[in-house]
Design a protein around this motif. Structure first.
Motif, short mmCIF file in Angstrom:
data_model
loop_
_atom_site.label_atom_id
_atom_site.label_comp_id
_atom_site.label_asym_id
_atom_site.label_seq_id
_atom_site.Cartn_x
_atom_site.Cartn_y
_atom_site.Cartn_z
N PRO A 217 0.84 -1.20 0.00
CA PRO A 217 0.00 0.00 0.00
C PRO A 217 0.88 1.26 0.00
O PRO A 217 1.87 1.31 0.74
CB PRO A 217 -0.79 -0.13 1.30
N PRO A 218 0.55 2.25 -0.82
CA PRO A 218 1.42 3.43 -0.96
C PRO A 218 1.75 4.11 0.36
O PRO A 218 2.87 4.61 0.54
CB PRO A 218 0.63 4.35 -1.88
N GLU A 219 0.80 4.14 1.30
CA GLU A 219 1.04 4.83 2.57
C GLU A 219 2.03 4.08 3.46
O GLU A 219 2.55 4.65 4.43
CB GLU A 219 -0.28 5.02 3.32
N ARG A 220 2.33 2.85 3.13
CA ARG A 220 3.29 2.07 3.92
C ARG A 220 4.67 2.03 3.29
O ARG A 220 5.59 1.46 3.88
CB ARG A 220 2.79 0.62 4.09
N LEU A 221 4.85 2.65 2.12
CA LEU A 221 6.07 2.47 1.33
C LEU A 221 6.91 3.74 1.28
O LEU A 221 6.41 4.82 1.00
CB LEU A 221 5.71 2.04 -0.09
N LEU A 222 8.21 3.58 1.52
CA LEU A 222 9.19 4.63 1.30
C LEU A 222 10.17 4.17 0.24
O LEU A 222 10.87 3.17 0.42
CB LEU A 222 9.96 4.95 2.59
N SER A 223 10.23 4.88 -0.89
CA SER A 223 11.29 4.66 -1.88
C SER A 223 12.46 5.51 -1.43
O SER A 223 12.38 6.75 -1.41
CB SER A 223 10.81 5.06 -3.28
N PHE A 224 13.55 4.87 -1.06
CA PHE A 224 14.62 5.53 -0.32
C PHE A 224 15.94 5.46 -1.08
O PHE A 224 16.32 4.41 -1.59
CB PHE A 224 14.76 4.86 1.05
N ASN A 225 16.61 6.59 -1.13
CA ASN A 225 17.96 6.68 -1.67
C ASN A 225 18.93 6.84 -0.50
O ASN A 225 18.80 7.79 0.28
CB ASN A 225 18.07 7.87 -2.63
N LEU A 226 19.87 5.94 -0.37
CA LEU A 226 20.79 5.99 0.76
C LEU A 226 21.55 7.31 0.82
O LEU A 226 21.93 7.77 1.91
CB LEU A 226 21.79 4.83 0.68
N ALA A 227 21.76 7.93 -0.33
CA ALA A 227 22.49 9.20 -0.36
C ALA A 227 21.73 10.32 0.35
O ALA A 227 22.32 11.33 0.73
CB ALA A 227 22.78 9.61 -1.80
N ASP A 228 20.41 10.13 0.55
CA ASP A 228 19.62 11.17 1.22
C ASP A 228 19.78 11.16 2.72
O ASP A 228 19.32 12.08 3.41
CB ASP A 228 18.13 10.99 0.86
N GLY A 229 20.42 10.13 3.27
CA GLY A 229 20.74 10.11 4.68
C GLY A 229 19.55 9.93 5.61
O GLY A 229 18.52 9.35 5.24
N TRP A 230 19.69 10.48 6.80
CA TRP A 230 18.74 10.20 7.88
C TRP A 230 17.34 10.78 7.68
O TRP A 230 16.34 10.13 8.03
CB TRP A 230 19.27 10.75 9.20
N GLU A 231 17.23 11.99 7.16
CA GLU A 231 15.97 12.73 7.27
C GLU A 231 14.76 12.00 6.67
O GLU A 231 13.75 11.82 7.37
CB GLU A 231 16.12 14.12 6.66
N PRO A 232 14.78 11.57 5.40
CA PRO A 232 13.58 10.89 4.88
C PRO A 232 13.27 9.59 5.60
O PRO A 232 12.10 9.26 5.82
CB PRO A 232 13.91 10.66 3.41
N LEU A 233 14.30 8.85 5.99
CA LEU A 233 14.09 7.59 6.69
C LEU A 233 13.47 7.84 8.07
O LEU A 233 12.49 7.17 8.45
CB LEU A 233 15.41 6.83 6.83
#
Length: 295
Positions: A217-233
């Motif tokens: 489900p879209p609300e459960r998913l984070l497409s994450f780039n490791l280069a973005d570091g801590w903040e989005p995660l």
């Protein structure tokens, strides 16, 4: 920079815990479902800084019987004529019960099953650029599996490297669609097998990422780039940003060295086992000779 010994220090531990007796002790909160070589060790380190005990492929080396149960999970998923029942929440609690997060294969292959089994868990997908992923995957996982010493090590260590090879062969056949089996005899040329694995790798990787997005489900998913570091995660997980740098694990170096450590450890333990068996025999032989000639 992290090294194999300080990143995952329980290499091939002397434990033989039956995973089917394991119960869930912490809630499953994070499913990191990117495929191997997308920075899964880095993400493991990051999640553990945030307070999530995290399962990773190397965790199986701490308890070799887990390798066999994961192989059973693969057989149950991909072999329609198997007598094994497809794994669900109970079986995944057996395999992942001590961890609040998981990352890497073979868990990522069960993305749909895990998303359904743990409806409250958030899902992280590290979608690495396909050519960078392929270069890393080919030079570590495939190249490591292609070592001519693997079949020999699997024979001298059937409970550990033998089960690891079994698991790898199942993933090759069913996930990467490699039809020709790997020859399990030592020092046999398996070039055709590994060439097909490489040829199918990119398409399998792209299909995997598409599948994770489709089943989550879209609300459960984070497409994450490791280069973005801590903040989005941290924003996604509802955690404060730690007062430490985002970890950077040299995953290629760690995996290559771990494969060498696994092989070396298997040969060492086999030699010790052989010596334990043969020493009483040699003592008895010497004693019998002494008795025959000197009594």
């Amino acid at each position: 920079m992290a090294t194999p010994n300080d990143t995952h220090h329980h290499i091939y531990a002397e434990r033989n815990e039956d995973p089917r007796k394991r119960q869930r002790t912490v809630p499953m909160e994070v499913l990191s479902l990117g495929y191997s070589r997308t920075g899964t060790m880095t993400l493991k380190a990051a999640l553990e800084i945030l307070g999530y005990p995290t399962w990773h492929w190397v965790t199986m080396a701490e308890n070799p019987p887990d390798l066999s149960m994961w192989a059973e999970a693969l057989e149950a998923k991909f072999q329609p004529d198997s007598a094994l029942k497809p794994f669900g929440r109970a079986e995944f609690d057996n395999l992942l019960g001590h961890w609040a997060a998981c990352t890497d294969q073979p868990a990522a292959i069960f993305a749909e099953e895990l998303v359904n089994a743990y409806p409250d868990a958030k899902v992280v997908l590290v979608d690495r650029e396909v050519e960078k992923w392929y270069t890393s995957f080919s030079s570590t996982v495939i190249a490591g599996s292609a070592s001519p010493f693997i079949p020999l090590a699997a024979r001298v260590s059937p409970g550990f490297l033998g089960q690891m090879a079994r698991q790898t062969d199942l993933i090759c056949k069913y996930y990467f669609h490699v039809p020709q089996p790997r020859e399990r005899w030592p020092l046999v040329n398996n070039k055709e097998h590994f060439d097909t694995w490489r040829a199918n790798a990119r398409a399998t990787y792209l299909a995997h990422n598409e599948m994770v997005r489709r089943v989550t489900p879209p609300e459960r998913l984070l497409s994450f780039n490791l280069a973005d570091g801590w903040e989005p995660l941290c924003n996604f997980l509802g955690k404060p940003v730690p007062a430490v740098s985002f970890p950077r694990v040299n995953e290629t170096e760690v995996v290559q060295q771990k494969i060498q450590l696994y092989i070396a450890e298997s040969f060492k333990r086999s030699a010790i086992s052989f010596a334990r068996v043969m020493l009483p025999v040699l003592v008895a032989l010497v004693a019998s000779v002494w008795w025959a000639y000197f009594q």
